[in-house]
Design a protein around this motif. Sequence first.
Motif, short mmCIF file in Angstrom:
data_model
loop_
_atom_site.label_atom_id
_atom_site.label_comp_id
_atom_site.label_asym_id
_atom_site.label_seq_id
_atom_site.Cartn_x
_atom_site.Cartn_y
_atom_site.Cartn_z
N GLU A 44 -16.89 6.25 2.51
CA GLU A 44 -16.82 6.89 3.82
C GLU A 44 -15.37 7.08 4.25
O GLU A 44 -14.47 6.42 3.74
N ARG A 45 -15.19 7.98 5.20
CA ARG A 45 -13.86 8.20 5.74
C ARG A 45 -13.37 6.94 6.43
O ARG A 45 -14.12 6.30 7.17
N GLU A 46 -12.13 6.61 6.20
CA GLU A 46 -11.57 5.33 6.65
C GLU A 46 -10.34 5.58 7.53
O GLU A 46 -9.48 6.39 7.19
N PHE A 47 -10.29 4.87 8.63
CA PHE A 47 -9.13 4.95 9.52
C PHE A 47 -7.92 4.31 8.86
O PHE A 47 -8.01 3.23 8.27
N VAL A 48 -6.77 4.98 8.99
CA VAL A 48 -5.51 4.45 8.48
C VAL A 48 -4.63 3.99 9.65
O VAL A 48 -4.26 2.83 9.73
N CYS A 49 -4.31 4.93 10.53
CA CYS A 49 -3.45 4.62 11.66
C CYS A 49 -3.47 5.77 12.65
O CYS A 49 -3.96 6.85 12.34
N SER A 50 -2.92 5.52 13.82
CA SER A 50 -2.86 6.55 14.85
C SER A 50 -1.64 6.34 15.73
O SER A 50 -1.04 5.26 15.73
N ILE A 51 -1.30 7.38 16.48
CA ILE A 51 -0.11 7.35 17.32
C ILE A 51 -0.39 8.15 18.58
O ILE A 51 -1.08 9.17 18.53
N ASP A 52 0.16 7.68 19.70
CA ASP A 52 -0.11 8.38 20.94
C ASP A 52 0.79 9.60 21.09
O ASP A 52 1.60 9.92 20.22
N ARG A 53 0.64 10.28 22.20
CA ARG A 53 1.30 11.57 22.39
C ARG A 53 2.82 11.47 22.34
O ARG A 53 3.49 12.36 21.81
N SER A 54 3.36 10.43 22.89
CA SER A 54 4.82 10.29 22.94
C SER A 54 5.39 9.61 21.71
O SER A 54 6.61 9.66 21.49
N GLY A 55 4.53 8.96 20.94
CA GLY A 55 5.00 8.18 19.80
C GLY A 55 5.33 6.74 20.15
O GLY A 55 5.78 5.98 19.28
N SER A 56 5.08 6.36 21.39
CA SER A 56 5.43 5.01 21.83
C SER A 56 4.46 3.95 21.36
O SER A 56 4.82 2.78 21.22
N ASN A 57 3.22 4.33 21.15
CA ASN A 57 2.19 3.37 20.77
C ASN A 57 1.53 3.79 19.46
O ASN A 57 1.21 4.96 19.26
N THR A 58 1.35 2.80 18.61
CA THR A 58 0.70 3.04 17.32
C THR A 58 -0.39 2.00 17.09
O THR A 58 -0.40 0.94 17.73
N TYR A 59 -1.26 2.32 16.17
CA TYR A 59 -2.40 1.45 15.88
C TYR A 59 -2.69 1.58 14.39
O TYR A 59 -2.75 2.69 13.86
N TYR A 60 -2.85 0.43 13.71
CA TYR A 60 -3.03 0.43 12.27
C TYR A 60 -4.30 -0.34 11.89
O TYR A 60 -4.62 -1.36 12.50
N ALA A 61 -4.92 0.15 10.84
CA ALA A 61 -5.95 -0.66 10.22
C ALA A 61 -5.29 -1.89 9.61
O ALA A 61 -4.14 -1.83 9.15
N ASP A 62 -5.99 -2.98 9.60
CA ASP A 62 -5.41 -4.25 9.16
C ASP A 62 -4.84 -4.16 7.75
O ASP A 62 -3.76 -4.72 7.47
N SER A 63 -5.52 -3.47 6.87
CA SER A 63 -5.08 -3.43 5.47
C SER A 63 -3.82 -2.59 5.28
O SER A 63 -3.19 -2.65 4.23
N MET A 64 -3.42 -1.82 6.28
CA MET A 64 -2.25 -0.97 6.18
C MET A 64 -1.05 -1.55 6.92
O MET A 64 0.08 -1.08 6.73
N LYS A 65 -1.28 -2.53 7.74
CA LYS A 65 -0.17 -3.11 8.52
C LYS A 65 0.91 -3.65 7.60
O LYS A 65 0.62 -4.35 6.63
#
Length: 124
Positions: A44-65
């Motif tokens: 299945e499709r897997e989340f890797v990471c994401s970033i907000d509009r300004s680039g100030s906040n990011t979010y990572y899947a645990d295995s990619m941190k």
Amino acid sequence: QVQLVESGGGLVQAGGSLRLSCAASGRTFSSYSMGWFRQAPGKEREFVCSIDRSGSNTYYADSMKGRFTISRDNAKNTVYLQMNSLKPEDTAVYYCAARSKMGIPSRWSYYDYWGQGTQVTVSS
């Protein structure tokens, strides 16, 4: 509406690095949160990471941190994924996605627009 085009995929040996780029069309790139996802054959499709509009906040899947870094350049309408210490299990098609609402969720269905994907293959 926004169109997304990924690039930078390829074949790399385990332990190597790649940087993916996702170029967006349109003049409102900075109004989109962005995400990277991947899909390996038969999985299945897997989340890797994401970033907000300004680039100030990011979010990572645990295995990619610690190995992957997402960033964006709103002046260039581009989001990047720097991938280091690659492993064979990172082999997949990598997609970037744009979300018009606020937030940087990990669920793929919360994103509105998708690129065509770029293949990343990590050899052992």
